[in-house]
Write an enzyme that holds these catalytic residues in place. Structure first.
Site, mmCIF file in Angstrom:
data_model
loop_
_atom_site.group_PDB
_atom_site.id
_atom_site.type_symbol
_atom_site.label_atom_id
_atom_site.label_comp_id
_atom_site.label_asym_id
_atom_site.label_seq_id
_atom_site.Cartn_x
_atom_site.Cartn_y
_atom_site.Cartn_z
ATOM 1 C CE1 TYR A 1 46.528 -18.304 -27.284
ATOM 2 C CE2 TYR A 1 45.119 -17.049 -25.807
ATOM 3 C CZ TYR A 1 46.221 -17.121 -26.629
ATOM 4 O OH TYR A 1 47.018 -16.020 -26.783
ATOM 5 C CE LYS B 1 57.557 -24.315 -37.756
ATOM 6 N NZ LYS B 1 58.611 -23.459 -38.336
ATOM 7 C CG ASP C 1 59.191 -20.245 -39.588
ATOM 8 O OD1 ASP C 1 58.229 -20.364 -40.379
ATOM 9 O OD2 ASP C 1 60.145 -21.047 -39.569
ATOM 10 C CG ASP D 1 48.239 -13.519 -28.433
ATOM 11 O OD1 ASP D 1 47.692 -12.414 -28.273
ATOM 12 O OD2 ASP D 1 49.064 -13.995 -27.635
ATOM 13 C CG ASP E 1 50.892 -8.057 -29.059
ATOM 14 O OD1 ASP E 1 49.647 -7.973 -29.178
ATOM 15 O OD2 ASP E 1 51.486 -7.948 -27.970
#
Ligand code: IPM
Ligand code: MN
Length: 354
Positions: A142, A190, A222, A246, A250
């Site tokens: 970001y 990751k 993942d 983020d 959700d």
């Protein structure tokens, strides 16, 4: 107690949901003898329209002087499919997080008993779910530089950057949460691909011995995305970098039944900020249909986290439970066939219970 609250309604449904939370805070103040002083300020597209800057200096000053910030939402469709826009409303949110030093975003995920049968997930999967996501909020892709386009415009790049200090402070906070809960910390990364993830792992491994009671596990993002839905009760505290957090939060909102229910707290250096995890939902703006509960619960988190008003926060939660149980809810969580209530009616009801 006297507390100064900066109120930043923002864009889309922001103003309507924030005013329901203010109603509820007023009810709390009246019931428990507190005084909340609100100072309103502009952010996002609303601020671009007014002064050409999505996080104006004046708004920043108001936030810095406050005991806490209550924030609605940011985003405006006028900018969404306009890649050439020079300033974007979201830049205001990012600037605000960075300048206020809000490096940790705390998102608790717990299903509402009364809504369990409304989740698209099987009841037996979600009833035991109860975890907290600790999302790093001021680093990673970001904010990483360089970011941009090559001269011919045919190549674009973003950079994911983390320093050890940035990782350490968020990881320590996550360990503290784990110590106060079921003592299990899942580090989502990751590390099989990304250098930043490997630095995260190394840092966690160095810090972990200081928290011997906490059981630490590492999980690739993942795999975590799958496990969150397949077996949410597996998790206690999840700590992860900005963008993974983020996306995963959700996803996690599905466990609670609606994106309109999840509150969050952003904490850090200068003040703390409370906001729903959902966006500005522009299609619903001004239609009195948006769910105000995530914002009302964000106000509850503000009382509990920033002002140490535990009883008052609990009173808001009980009132929210009553509205859900009694079916005084907006269309996103109303039972099929029953008449949904408007945003304001839900706010009125919750305030009246308090
Ligand atoms: C959130 C939002 C923001 C983010 C957007 C609006 C920039 O999705 O708070 O989760 O990605 O952080
Ligand atoms: Mn998001």
């Amino acid at each position: 107690m006297n507390k100064k609250i900066a109120v930043l309604p923002g864009d889309g449904i922001g103003p309507e949901i924030v005013s329901q939370a203010i109603k509820v805070l007023d009810a709390v103040a009246a019931r428990y003898g507190h005084h909340f002083e609100y100072t309103y300020a502009k952010v996002g597209a609303a601020a671009i329209d007014a002064v050409g800057d999505p996080y104006p200096e004046e708004t920043h000053a108001i936030c810095m002087e406050s005991d806490a910030v209550l924030f609605g939402a940011i985003g405006d469709p006028r900018y969404d499919n306009n890649p050439s826009a020079r300033v974007r409303p979201e830049q205001g949110l990012l600037a605000m997080r960075k300048k206020l030093g809000l490096y940790a975003n705390i998102r608790p995920v717990e299903p509402f008993r009364t809504l369990i049968n409304r989740s698209p997930l099987k009841e037996e999967l979600i009833e035991e779910a109860n975890f907290v996501c600790v999302r790093e909020l001021t680093g990673g892709i970001y904010f990483g530089r360089p970011q941009g386009r090559s001269e011919d415009g045919k190549t674009a790049y973003d950079s994911c950057v983390y320093t050890r200090d940035e990782i350490e402070r968020i990881v320590r906070l996550a360990f503290k949460y784990a110590v106060s809960r079921r003592k299990k910390l899942t580090v989502v990364d990751k590390a099989n691909v990304l250098a930043t993830s490997r630095l995260w792992r190394e840092t966690v491994q160095d810090i972990a011995p200081e928290y011997p009671d906490v059981d630490v596990e590492y999980m690739y993002v993942d795999n975590a995305a799958m496990k969150l839905i397949q077996c949410p009760s597996h998790f206690d505290v999840v700590v992860t970098e900005n963008m993974f957090g983020d996306i995963l939060t959700d996803e996690a909102s599905v466990i609670t039944g609606s994106l309109g229910l999840l509150p969050s707290a952003s904490v850090g250096v200068h003040t703390s900020l409370f906001e729903p995890i959902h966006g500005s939902y522009p299609q619903a703006a001004g239609r009195d249909i948006a769910n105000p509960i995530a914002t009302i619960l964000s106000a509850a988190m503000m009382l509990e986290y920033a002002f140490d008003m535990k009883e008052e926060g609990a009173a808001i939660r009980r009132a929210v439970d009553k509205s859900i149980l009694g079916g005084v809810v907006t269309e996103d969580i109303a039972t099929r066939g029953s008449k949904p209530y408007g945003t304001q009616a839900v706010g009125d009801f919750i305030a009246s219970i308090i």
